[in-house]
Each structure stands twice: as C-alpha cells, then as structure tokens.
Design a protein around this motif. Sequence first.
Motif, mmCIF file in Angstrom:
data_model
loop_
_atom_site.group_PDB
_atom_site.id
_atom_site.type_symbol
_atom_site.label_atom_id
_atom_site.label_comp_id
_atom_site.label_asym_id
_atom_site.label_seq_id
_atom_site.Cartn_x
_atom_site.Cartn_y
_atom_site.Cartn_z
ATOM 1 N N GLU A 169 0.813 -1.209 0.000
ATOM 2 C CA GLU A 169 0.000 0.000 0.000
ATOM 3 C C GLU A 169 0.856 1.273 0.000
ATOM 4 N N ARG A 170 1.918 1.282 0.809
ATOM 5 C CA ARG A 170 2.763 2.480 0.904
ATOM 6 C C ARG A 170 3.693 2.618 -0.290
ATOM 7 N N PHE A 171 4.282 1.502 -0.726
ATOM 8 C CA PHE A 171 5.372 1.528 -1.707
ATOM 9 C C PHE A 171 4.888 1.379 -3.153
ATOM 10 N N GLN A 172 3.678 0.810 -3.333
ATOM 11 C CA GLN A 172 3.106 0.623 -4.676
ATOM 12 C C GLN A 172 4.099 -0.021 -5.657
ATOM 13 N N PRO A 173 4.587 -1.226 -5.335
ATOM 14 C CA PRO A 173 5.551 -1.868 -6.239
ATOM 15 C C PRO A 173 4.908 -2.213 -7.579
ATOM 16 N N THR A 174 5.724 -2.209 -8.636
ATOM 17 C CA THR A 174 5.216 -2.626 -9.946
ATOM 18 C C THR A 174 5.703 -4.038 -10.291
ATOM 19 N N ALA A 175 6.584 -4.585 -9.453
ATOM 20 C CA ALA A 175 6.997 -5.996 -9.568
ATOM 21 C C ALA A 175 7.377 -6.491 -8.176
ATOM 22 N N ILE A 176 7.194 -7.800 -7.957
ATOM 23 C CA ILE A 176 7.534 -8.398 -6.663
ATOM 24 C C ILE A 176 8.452 -9.596 -6.883
ATOM 25 N N ASP A 234 2.052 -13.405 21.127
ATOM 26 C CA ASP A 234 1.260 -12.537 20.249
ATOM 27 C C ASP A 234 1.581 -11.059 20.482
ATOM 28 N N LYS A 235 1.868 -10.737 21.711
ATOM 29 C CA LYS A 235 2.200 -9.346 22.064
ATOM 30 C C LYS A 235 3.425 -8.879 21.270
ATOM 31 N N LYS A 236 4.408 -9.753 21.144
ATOM 32 C CA LYS A 236 5.637 -9.436 20.394
ATOM 33 C C LYS A 236 5.312 -9.215 18.913
ATOM 34 N N ILE A 237 4.447 -10.052 18.358
ATOM 35 C CA ILE A 237 4.055 -9.935 16.957
ATOM 36 C C ILE A 237 3.353 -8.587 16.729
ATOM 37 N N ARG A 238 2.479 -8.218 17.671
ATOM 38 C CA ARG A 238 1.784 -6.921 17.535
ATOM 39 C C ARG A 238 2.744 -5.738 17.630
ATOM 40 N N GLU A 239 3.782 -5.880 18.467
ATOM 41 C CA GLU A 239 4.799 -4.816 18.564
ATOM 42 C C GLU A 239 5.567 -4.660 17.257
ATOM 43 N N ILE A 240 5.863 -5.793 16.610
ATOM 44 C CA ILE A 240 6.574 -5.744 15.319
ATOM 45 C C ILE A 240 5.714 -4.998 14.303
ATOM 46 N N ILE A 241 4.428 -5.340 14.253
ATOM 47 C CA ILE A 241 3.530 -4.694 13.295
ATOM 48 C C ILE A 241 3.444 -3.186 13.575
ATOM 49 N N ALA A 242 3.370 -2.815 14.842
ATOM 50 C CA ALA A 242 3.300 -1.391 15.196
ATOM 51 C C ALA A 242 4.571 -0.671 14.751
ATOM 52 N N SER A 243 5.712 -1.311 14.946
ATOM 53 C CA SER A 243 6.982 -0.688 14.582
ATOM 54 C C SER A 243 7.108 -0.508 13.063
ATOM 55 N N VAL A 244 6.689 -1.525 12.304
ATOM 56 C CA VAL A 244 6.761 -1.418 10.843
ATOM 57 C C VAL A 244 5.756 -0.370 10.338
ATOM 58 N N THR A 245 4.587 -0.318 10.960
ATOM 59 C CA THR A 245 3.599 0.710 10.600
ATOM 60 C C THR A 245 4.215 2.102 10.749
ATOM 61 N N GLU A 246 4.907 2.319 11.865
ATOM 62 C CA GLU A 246 5.565 3.601 12.124
ATOM 63 C C GLU A 246 6.641 3.877 11.067
ATOM 64 N N GLN A 247 7.453 2.854 10.778
ATOM 65 C CA GLN A 247 8.519 3.004 9.777
ATOM 66 C C GLN A 247 7.956 3.415 8.415
ATOM 67 N N LEU A 248 6.857 2.774 8.010
ATOM 68 C CA LEU A 248 6.317 2.990 6.659
ATOM 69 C C LEU A 248 5.677 4.374 6.492
ATOM 70 N N ARG A 249 5.384 5.051 7.589
ATOM 71 C CA ARG A 249 4.881 6.435 7.484
ATOM 72 C C ARG A 249 5.892 7.336 6.786
ATOM 73 N N PHE A 250 7.180 6.940 6.841
ATOM 74 C CA PHE A 250 8.233 7.748 6.224
ATOM 75 C C PHE A 250 8.469 7.371 4.759
ATOM 76 N N VAL A 251 7.754 6.360 4.265
ATOM 77 C CA VAL A 251 7.930 5.932 2.866
ATOM 78 C C VAL A 251 6.869 6.599 2.003
ATOM 79 N N ASN A 252 7.319 7.358 1.011
ATOM 80 C CA ASN A 252 6.376 7.975 0.064
ATOM 81 C C ASN A 252 6.749 7.528 -1.329
#
Length: 392
Positions: free
Chosen positions: A259-266, A373-391
């Motif tokens: 969603e953030r990066f909009q890749p054209t190939a994977i 599960d708490k650790k998994i949710r923390e990872i997701i929160a951290s990546v969510t924060e990181q991706l805010r800086f990707v345009n």
Amino acid sequence: QIEKNGIGRPKGYNVSWHSNPDIEKHHFGHAHPMKPWRLTLAKGLIMSYGMHAAMDTFVSRQATREELEDFHSDEYLDYLKTAKVAAPIDDIPVDFNLGGSDCPIFEGLFNYCSMYAGASIDAARKLCNNESDIAINWSGGLHHAKKAEASGFCYVNDIVLAILQLLRKHPRVLYIDIDVHHGDGVEEAFWSTDRVMTLSIHKYDGLNFFPGTGDLDRTGPDSEENPGAHHAVNVPLADGIDDEQYVWLFKTIVGMCVERFQPTAIVLQCGADSLAGDRLGRFNVQVQGHGSCVSYCKSLNIPLLLVGGGGYTPRNVARAWAHETSIAIGCDATLDPIIPMHTPYRQHFRYDTIFPTLEQILAGENRPNRNPDKKIREIIASVTEQLRFVNC
Ligand code: ZL4
Ligand code: CA
Ligand code: ZN
C-alpha cells in the motif's frame, strides 16, 4: 469459471519455469547441508503431477560474464572462475570468503553459479517483456552473496541480478524473503535506493543465528538525505513460530508495504528452511502456511518472480516448492496425500517412501513457540511507524 486452453491451463495467464538438470548435479561436499539434488526431487514431484504442461518451461543457460558484472566485482569473478578444488587454503584470497566449510570450492562451482544466475535473469526478463505473469526459478534465491564475497552457501547473488533486470522496466520492486535467514546480501545491495524495498522475515537472536543481522531497527541508511532510508524492513522472530502467526504477520506486513510503496513488480524468495523440521531452521511453519505467502503475493496481481533459497530437509523442500508451483498455475492437487503415479517418473522416484505425508511434516520437531502474540503486535506497530516515512 476460468477459461482453459487445450491442456487445461488458464488462458491469458502465463507461468514460466526456469530450470536446468545440470545445476542439480553439483555437490558441496560430504555432509554439507546444501544439496542441489533437492531440486531433482522437487522437479520429479512437479512433473508427476503433470504441472509442467501448465507452464512455459525453459532450460536455463549460464549467465554471461557481462551479466554477472552487473553486481559482482571483476576480481571476485576472476577468482570464482579459476578457483581450484584442491587450492591450498593459503592461496585463496581471504576477502572472498571461499574455501571454508560454508562456501567450499567444489567441482564445477562456476558453472553452478552462472547457471542458477542465468535462470533468475531469464525469469526476470520474461516478466519485463510481459511474457509471464509469474516466473519461477527454484534453483535461485541465494540471498547472502555480496559484490566481492561469498557467504552462507551463496556465491553469486542471482536475486540482485534479477532485480537489476526488473529495474530496467519497473520503477519500484518489492523484495520479500521468507527464508529463515536474514536476506542481508539483497538488503545491502539496494540499501541506498528508494526503487527497491526489501522485506525479510527471519530467525534473529542478536547473537548466534546466521548471519547475525536483521533487527527490527535496521530500516535503511541513517542519513535522511539518503533515498534508501526506511526502505529496509526487518522482521526478527524467535523459534517455533506457527502457521497462524506467520501467515497473519506476512499478510499484514506485505499488505502495508504494498500500500505504501506501490511496487510494480515483486520478487519472493521462498527459502524452505522456514518449514517445520528443517535441518537448519527453527520455525514451525507448515507447507500450507508457506504456500499461503505465495497465494497472497499472487492475489496482488503484480508481476511476480518466485525463487528458491534455503531448505535443508530435501523431501520437505520438494513438497513445498511443488505445492507453490501448483499455486502459481492455479491448481491445488498437491495437498492431496495421494501422489499421482501415472507418469514415467514413477520408475525413478518412490514417492510413497521418499515423501512424508503432510501430517508428518506437520508433526515437525514440535518446537515450543517462543513468539508471544504481544511481540508480533509490537513488530507490526513498529513497521507501521517506519512505513509512514515511505512515500512513492
Ligand atoms: C556445514 O556438516 O553459522 C558445512 C554448515 C559443512 C560438513 C562438515 C564440516 C563440519 C552446518 C553448517 C564443520 C561445519 C562448521 N558441513 C560450519 C559461522 C559458522 C562457521 C561454519 O539458507 N560452521 C558460520 C550459514 C551458517 C555459520 C547458513 C544459510 C543459507 C540460506 C540461503 C547459510 N554459517 C558456523 C558453522 C556441515 C555443516 C553443518 C551451517 N552453516 C549451519 N549454519 C551455517 O540462507 C541459501
Ligand atoms: Ca528471510
Ligand atoms: Zn536460509
């Protein structure tokens, strides 16, 4: 109802399969965990289901010197080409990290490396020309190799070479790595560009587990002027993660990255050492969960390159990559416990004894799951924060 052509393949959807039996014949040496013959096992299973008829199949070729030079240094390639099996250890330039127990010099080494690289480059070109929707090279995925250094069973980085091909046509490439090890070589190669986002999910203990990098806060170059900042995503996990957690984490994080990066190939590296019961791995992922990662990427409808990688319990590797081939072509017979025996391949493989049933893989090592599960949710929160800086 999908319209099928004469041999039962969906019309207008092309999967290309790039392989070469030459690659499978190489040996890393006695007791080495990397066994190229696992590819023969996978191919046998793929063909006994008749899946080759539903793909464009290509016998891959050696990458040319020029193609290898797109990433690797002259001096390293020169040495790789002439390296002698019995070279006295003192004669090997230490910088290249060749000749040890992880990256031995074996008979036909250069042929092996240029073959698996040629297959990934060809596969990438099929995607660039819109001749394939999904291109597959199970012999590739050797994500640790550096510009002038072998590392962790990897000598030439076919993934980097394939992504460089894709970048000729595609503005943005998303690299996803589900091997149990950190995809450090690919991450490093594209560390300073915003045209490639790398995402690796791996075992990380901050200490012993190879290659020792890939913590959550490793997100790209420090400097904000550097376009590559925030474009490396790392998901460090502890032993024993199961299907439910892994697939949920995968879909959530890949979904956010797309969603953030909009890749054209994977490019998806499908290292099978993240499966339960792997000789080197530590996870409890099943063939089904591993395959769900492939299904999810396919469902995004973005040109997709599938490569192999690690995988050290050969019968499980073959099961997983055959299943993932079936996902690519859109048939789902491979989870059936009965393996078809009606093909000539039956004579060469006694599948019933070689391949465990899925239930046997499922039993795996039954490692305790050290990922709350708490650790998994923390990872997701951290990546969510990181991706805010990707345009993009
Ligand atoms: C072996 O049994 O952690 C190599 C390697 C050879 C045969 C006999 C030699 C015995 C396990 C591994 C001595 C082996 C010593 N033989 C290996 C720091 C290490 C130094 C080397 O999936 N020793 C190095 C690399 C990792 C290290 C993992 C994953 C690749 C990929 C993509 C690469 N290296 C400690 C280990 C054996 C061997 C048994 C071995 N090597 C296990 N883990 C490593 O990501 C394809
Ligand atoms: Ca990984
Ligand atoms: Zn691995």
